[in-house]
Design a protein around this motif. Structure first.
Motif, PDB file in Angstrom:
ATOM      1  N   THR A  51      13.585   3.818 -14.073  1.00  0.00           N
ATOM      2  CA  THR A  51      13.158   5.142 -14.527  1.00  0.00           C
ATOM      3  C   THR A  51      12.744   5.947 -13.305  1.00  0.00           C
ATOM      4  N   ASP A  52      12.894   7.258 -13.400  1.00  0.00           N
ATOM      5  CA  ASP A  52      12.380   8.151 -12.358  1.00  0.00           C
ATOM      6  C   ASP A  52      10.870   8.161 -12.497  1.00  0.00           C
ATOM      7  N   HIS A  53      10.153   7.707 -11.480  1.00  0.00           N
ATOM      8  CA  HIS A  53       8.711   7.534 -11.654  1.00  0.00           C
ATOM      9  C   HIS A  53       7.966   7.655 -10.336  1.00  0.00           C
ATOM     10  N   LEU A  54       6.641   7.856 -10.454  1.00  0.00           N
ATOM     11  CA  LEU A  54       5.734   7.814  -9.311  1.00  0.00           C
ATOM     12  C   LEU A  54       4.437   7.164  -9.769  1.00  0.00           C
ATOM     13  N   VAL A  55       4.031   6.129  -9.037  1.00  0.00           N
ATOM     14  CA  VAL A  55       2.754   5.465  -9.302  1.00  0.00           C
ATOM     15  C   VAL A  55       1.700   6.123  -8.422  1.00  0.00           C
ATOM     16  N   CYS A  56       0.760   6.839  -9.057  1.00  0.00           N
ATOM     17  CA  CYS A  56      -0.298   7.542  -8.336  1.00  0.00           C
ATOM     18  C   CYS A  56      -1.599   6.756  -8.463  1.00  0.00           C
ATOM     19  N   PHE A  57      -2.106   6.264  -7.363  1.00  0.00           N
ATOM     20  CA  PHE A  57      -3.346   5.490  -7.380  1.00  0.00           C
ATOM     21  C   PHE A  57      -4.525   6.411  -7.683  1.00  0.00           C
ATOM     22  N   ALA A  58      -5.377   5.999  -8.626  1.00  0.00           N
ATOM     23  CA  ALA A  58      -6.566   6.781  -8.978  1.00  0.00           C
ATOM     24  C   ALA A  58      -7.638   6.548  -7.916  1.00  0.00           C
ATOM     25  N   ILE A  59      -7.799   7.525  -7.027  1.00  0.00           N
ATOM     26  CA  ILE A  59      -8.696   7.356  -5.885  1.00  0.00           C
ATOM     27  C   ILE A  59     -10.131   7.105  -6.323  1.00  0.00           C
ATOM     28  N   LYS A  60     -10.517   7.606  -7.483  1.00  0.00           N
ATOM     29  CA  LYS A  60     -11.908   7.420  -7.906  1.00  0.00           C
ATOM     30  C   LYS A  60     -12.295   5.954  -7.998  1.00  0.00           C
ATOM     31  N   SER A  61     -11.322   5.051  -8.119  1.00  0.00           N
ATOM     32  CA  SER A  61     -11.656   3.632  -8.225  1.00  0.00           C
ATOM     33  C   SER A  61     -11.998   3.011  -6.878  1.00  0.00           C
ATOM     34  N   ASN A  62     -11.396   3.502  -5.817  1.00  0.00           N
ATOM     35  CA  ASN A  62     -11.682   3.004  -4.463  1.00  0.00           C
ATOM     36  C   ASN A  62     -11.104   4.015  -3.482  1.00  0.00           C
ATOM     37  N   SER A  63     -11.975   4.715  -2.768  1.00  0.00           N
ATOM     38  CA  SER A  63     -11.512   5.844  -1.948  1.00  0.00           C
ATOM     39  C   SER A  63     -11.511   5.553  -0.452  1.00  0.00           C
ATOM     40  N   ASN A  64     -11.667   4.286  -0.056  1.00  0.00           N
ATOM     41  CA  ASN A  64     -11.679   3.998   1.371  1.00  0.00           C
ATOM     42  C   ASN A  64     -10.335   4.364   1.996  1.00  0.00           C
ATOM     43  N   LEU A  65     -10.376   5.017   3.152  1.00  0.00           N
ATOM     44  CA  LEU A  65      -9.150   5.501   3.787  1.00  0.00           C
ATOM     45  C   LEU A  65      -8.176   4.375   4.093  1.00  0.00           C
ATOM     46  N   ALA A  66      -8.687   3.213   4.491  1.00  0.00           N
ATOM     47  CA  ALA A  66      -7.791   2.102   4.811  1.00  0.00           C
ATOM     48  C   ALA A  66      -7.072   1.600   3.565  1.00  0.00           C
ATOM     49  N   VAL A  67      -7.784   1.537   2.447  1.00  0.00           N
ATOM     50  CA  VAL A  67      -7.155   1.143   1.185  1.00  0.00           C
ATOM     51  C   VAL A  67      -6.077   2.153   0.802  1.00  0.00           C
ATOM     52  N   LEU A  68      -6.387   3.440   0.946  1.00  0.00           N
ATOM     53  CA  LEU A  68      -5.404   4.480   0.614  1.00  0.00           C
ATOM     54  C   LEU A  68      -4.202   4.402   1.534  1.00  0.00           C
ATOM     55  N   ARG A  69      -4.433   4.083   2.797  1.00  0.00           N
ATOM     56  CA  ARG A  69      -3.304   3.965   3.741  1.00  0.00           C
ATOM     57  C   ARG A  69      -2.391   2.803   3.348  1.00  0.00           C
ATOM     58  N   VAL A  70      -2.982   1.667   2.959  1.00  0.00           N
ATOM     59  CA  VAL A  70      -2.174   0.523   2.522  1.00  0.00           C
ATOM     60  C   VAL A  70      -1.248   0.940   1.391  1.00  0.00           C
ATOM     61  N   LEU A  71      -1.787   1.618   0.398  1.00  0.00           N
ATOM     62  CA  LEU A  71      -1.001   2.001  -0.771  1.00  0.00           C
ATOM     63  C   LEU A  71      -0.044   3.146  -0.455  1.00  0.00           C
ATOM     64  N   GLY A  72      -0.513   4.106   0.332  1.00  0.00           N
ATOM     65  CA  GLY A  72       0.364   5.210   0.715  1.00  0.00           C
ATOM     66  C   GLY A  72       1.581   4.735   1.480  1.00  0.00           C
ATOM     67  N   ASN A  73       1.406   3.716   2.321  1.00  0.00           N
ATOM     68  CA  ASN A  73       2.533   3.169   3.080  1.00  0.00           C
ATOM     69  C   ASN A  73       3.588   2.533   2.180  1.00  0.00           C
ATOM     70  N   LEU A  74       3.185   2.163   0.962  1.00  0.00           N
ATOM     71  CA  LEU A  74       4.129   1.594   0.001  1.00  0.00           C
ATOM     72  C   LEU A  74       4.834   2.677  -0.819  1.00  0.00           C
ATOM     73  N   GLY A  75       4.442   3.934  -0.610  1.00  0.00           N
ATOM     74  CA  GLY A  75       5.039   5.033  -1.351  1.00  0.00           C
ATOM     75  C   GLY A  75       4.211   5.523  -2.518  1.00  0.00           C
ATOM     76  N   ALA A  76       2.974   5.045  -2.623  1.00  0.00           N
ATOM     77  CA  ALA A  76       2.121   5.465  -3.738  1.00  0.00           C
ATOM     78  C   ALA A  76       1.795   6.943  -3.648  1.00  0.00           C
ATOM     79  N   GLY A  77       1.709   7.580  -4.803  1.00  0.00           N
ATOM     80  CA  GLY A  77       1.084   8.879  -4.893  1.00  0.00           C
ATOM     81  C   GLY A  77      -0.409   8.683  -5.087  1.00  0.00           C
ATOM     82  N   MET A  78      -1.142   9.772  -5.167  1.00  0.00           N
ATOM     83  CA  MET A  78      -2.590   9.705  -5.346  1.00  0.00           C
ATOM     84  C   MET A  78      -3.018  10.660  -6.461  1.00  0.00           C
ATOM     85  N   ASP A  79      -3.897  10.166  -7.325  1.00  0.00           N
ATOM     86  CA  ASP A  79      -4.539  10.985  -8.356  1.00  0.00           C
ATOM     87  C   ASP A  79      -5.942  11.285  -7.876  1.00  0.00           C
ATOM     88  N   VAL A  80      -6.253  12.565  -7.672  1.00  0.00           N
ATOM     89  CA  VAL A  80      -7.554  12.956  -7.145  1.00  0.00           C
ATOM     90  C   VAL A  80      -8.289  13.804  -8.170  1.00  0.00           C
TER      91      VAL A  80
END
Length: 421
Positions: A51-80
């Protein structure tokens, strides 16, 4: 599955022994597993394959920049849900076209900042917000992509404080009003209607509420298309729960959740967005604490830890359960005894567990709170003038401090005393 396992009788985060981290940073602290973060993101991404899709990580659950970088490097979007979270996503390297801005209280300054910085879409929660976005986008000569968050009046069967899809909740536009509000949106300058958004709550352990909400979204999408709106995107929120108590049956898997999405909505030809947070980060983190004292009380015994409700507020705020285990594995057949497990904050509410059966532990021993990677560090505070605790990221046999514990001098230095004092 996570990557916090006993090895040779010692709890490890991937290939790093927890006592090694404790010796380096002191207790209490949070530690996250890169391998677990990556695995859990991929479970969602792979479940929606085809399916055409985007998995956006909900930053409110864990907003540490390193965690976001790990997921962003996998192609994750972000829900802010705030301007600060938007800036965190951008600082982690996630482009604006992979960031979705949700939340009921977006300010004009936040709307302007996000429009200027680039955004995938606004999930609009009220008519006044819609009109403000139109006004600001028009002033900037921009077109703001929007989805209306509809409230489907579906009981998510979760804790009342994290249910968001019932009619009495503050979130979204009543689904019965949605067609009228979409008609207004289509007539406003600076607005580009792109989709429909829904999110019914957090820590859901059944699929039926999702199916009920998605069915209402399907009916609305067909009605909106009949009204002339080009609905090309469905944002289905997050909310899939995790097994906080290992002895209980596990919540549905991402592949089962994706199966409901595909069966209810798969023939609409829409791009699917989902916004998981807890299931990606929750079991990817633990909190480690030391026993200060073992106290014998009247009719009950206490484990007094150096972690407190300001470090992990979920048990105090929600009555939430976290498995608590010794870092040194008890010998097979070791008998436990019940303890109230508490912190040093001067409130009776600073209690993590009551009558929890624990193997023998003593002063200075380390214990770990499982499933603490979501809504742990992000909700922490400096109550009782206790410094925020460190966050650590493990990757294989490496670990790094990704948020340092502030010194008392740094903490006190944020205050200022007026001249007249």
């Amino acid at each position: 599955m996570d990557h916090f396992l006993y090895r040779d009788g010692v709890l490890h985060a991937e290939d790093v022994a927890i006592p090694e981290i404790a010796a380096a940073v002191g207790t209490p602290f949070y530690v996250y597993s890169t391998a677990t973060l990556e695995r859990h993101f991929k479970l969602f991404d792979e479940a929606l394959a085809g399916t055409d899709h985007l998995v956006c990580f909900a930053i409110k659950s864990n907003s540490n920049l390193a965690v976001l970088r790990v997921l962003g490097n996998l192609g994750a979007g972000m829900d802010v849900v705030s301007g600060g979270e938007y800036l965190r996503a951008k600082a982690a390297g996630v482009p604006g076209d992979r960031i979705v801005f949700s939340g009921v209280g977006k300010t004009r300054d936040e709307i302007r900042m996000v429009l200027q910085g680039g955004i995938r879409q606004f999930n609009v929660e009220s008519e006044p917000e819609l009109r403000a976005i139109s006004e600001i986008a028009s002033e900037l000569g921009l077109s703001a992509p929007i989805a209306l968050r509809v409230n489907p009046d579906v009981d998510a069967k979760t804790h009342e404080k994290i249910a968001t899809g019932k009619s009495e909740n503050k979130f979204g536009i009543p689904i019965a009003k949605a067609r009228a509000v979409y008609a207004e949106a289509a007539a406003l300058p600076g607005i580009a209607v792109v989709g429909v958004d829904v999110h019914i709550g957090s820590q859901l352990t059944e699929l039926a509420p999702f199916e009920a909400a998605f069915t209402k979204v399907r009916e609305l999408t067909l009605a909106l298309r009949a009204d002339g709106h080009a609905i090309t995107r469905l944002d289905l929120g997050g909310g899939l729960g995790i097994p906080y108590e290992r002895s209980n049956s596990a919540p549905p898997l991402p592949v089962e959740y994706a199966g409901v999405i595909k069966s209810v909505l798969g023939d609409l030809g829409c791009e699917i967005e989902i916004e998981p947070g807890r299931l990606i980060s929750g079991n990817a983190g633990i909190m480690v604490s030391s026993v200060i004292w073992v106290k014998e009380g009247e009719g009950r015994d206490f484990l007094i830890l150096d972690a407190a409700m300001n470090d992990l507020v979920r048990p105090s705020m929600y009555g939430a359960h976290h498995d608590i285990i010794p870092v040194i594995e008890p010998a097979p057949g070791t008998e436990g005894q019940p303890f109230d497990i508490v912190g040093p904050v001067c409130e009776t509410g600073d209690t993590f567990a009551k009558a929890r059966v624990m193997p023998p532990v003593g002063q200075g021993d380390l214990v770990a709170f499982r499933s603490a990677g979501a809504y742990g560090a992000v909700m922490s505070s400096e109550y009782n003038s206790r410094p925020l605790i460190p966050e650590v990221l493990v990757n294989g046999d490496q670990f790094a401090v990704i948020r340092a514990r502030p010194s008392f001098e740094e903490m006190l230095g944020r205050d200022s005393i007026p001249e007249w004092l």
